[in-house]
Design an enzyme around this catalytic site. Structure first.
Site, PDB file in Angstrom:
ATOM      1  N   GLY A  51       0.780  -1.245   0.000  1.00  0.00           N
ATOM      2  CA  GLY A  51       0.000   0.000   0.000  1.00  0.00           C
ATOM      3  C   GLY A  51       0.803   1.283   0.000  1.00  0.00           C
ATOM      4  CD  GLU A 106       1.179   0.817   6.845  1.00  0.00           C
ATOM      5  OE1 GLU A 106       1.392   0.687   5.627  1.00  0.00           O
ATOM      6  OE2 GLU A 106       0.937  -0.130   7.603  1.00  0.00           O
ATOM      7  CG  ASP A 110      -8.037   0.775  10.442  1.00  0.00           C
ATOM      8  OD1 ASP A 110      -8.796   1.688  10.762  1.00  0.00           O
ATOM      9  OD2 ASP A 110      -8.441  -0.367  10.138  1.00  0.00           O
ATOM     10  CG  PHE A 159     -12.243  -0.050   3.487  1.00  0.00           C
ATOM     11  CD1 PHE A 159     -11.451  -0.628   4.469  1.00  0.00           C
ATOM     12  CD2 PHE A 159     -11.950  -0.300   2.156  1.00  0.00           C
ATOM     13  CE1 PHE A 159     -10.387  -1.457   4.125  1.00  0.00           C
ATOM     14  CE2 PHE A 159     -10.892  -1.124   1.804  1.00  0.00           C
ATOM     15  CZ  PHE A 159     -10.119  -1.702   2.796  1.00  0.00           C
ATOM     16  CG  ASP A 166      -5.479  -3.629  -0.973  1.00  0.00           C
ATOM     17  OD1 ASP A 166      -5.040  -3.046   0.047  1.00  0.00           O
ATOM     18  OD2 ASP A 166      -5.803  -4.828  -0.973  1.00  0.00           O
TER      19      ASP A 166
END
Ligand code: IMP
Ligand code: MG
Length: 189
Positions: A51, A106, A110, A159, A166
């Site tokens: 990511g 990163e 979350d 989200f 992704d």
């Protein structure tokens, strides 16, 4: 070509949350901040695959220091939008980070479980310092006490996909970040 991209975005994300241009402007700011904070020193950027690659590419161009890069891959998510709480290292560092200034790059913080684990892992490898540079932060979902040192954008609990992020390995190539349409995952567990 442009039409196709629009169609792709329209079908995948409900609305654009952050544009590529906004991210690029922020990457410039954070790159300058890192350049000042580590003046005269070398840093190792550790990108978390997959990511973080788009964001890391943008960030590193804006850091005016001796920079080395390395990558790690770990997983805590499968084809689901909820964390499993389990972190597995799928690819470890190739280089020695002993006595180095490490910046973990990163895509999104979350629950914080992944980075908390990785910070411990890199501390055990003898890094001189460890900081975190994240593209996105979702503080509302935090389960451990972890604050990124450099954050591009704080976002609400939704989200999101695009700019490297992704859902089920798809949509990383979307240039902007947007909320994933619930219809994409509502028929899945
Ligand atoms: P944490 O361990 O819960 O902080 O999980 C961090 C990882 O979960 C990130 O590196 C992402 O791979 C994934 N993740 C969390 N939220 C999202 C999201 O909104 N979109 C895409 N991936 C996400
Ligand atoms: Mg990730």
């Amino acid at each position: 070509m442009a039409e196709q991209t629009k169609t792709q975005i329209a079908g995948t994300i409900g609305e654009v949350m952050i544009t590529e241009e906004e991210i690029e402007a922020k990457a410039k700011e954070i790159g300058q901040k890192i350049t000042e904070d580590y003046a005269g020193e070398e840093v190792v950027l550790v990108g978390i695959l997959r990511g973080a690659v788009v964001w890391m590419t943008e960030l590193m161009k804006n850091i005016d220091l001796d920079v080395k890069i390395d990558f790690m891959a770990c997983s805590s998510y499968g084809a689901s939008t909820k964390t499993s709480g389990v972190v597995k290292i799928n690819k470890d560092l190739d280089s020695d980070i002993e006595d180095k200034n490490v910046i973990i790059v990163e895509d999104i913080v979350d629950s914080g479980v992944t980075l908390n684990y990785l910070k411990g892992h890199l501390t055990n490898r003898g890094a001189a310092s460890i900081r975190i540079a994240t593209l996105l932060d979702k503080p509302a979902r935090r389960r451990v006490d972890l604050r990124p040192d450099y954050t591009c954008f704080e976002i609400p609990d939704a989200f999101v996909v695009g700019y490297g992020l992704d859902y089920d390995e798809k949509y990383r190539n979307l240039p902007d970040i947007g909320i994933l349409s619930p219809r994409i995952y509502e028929h899945r567990g």
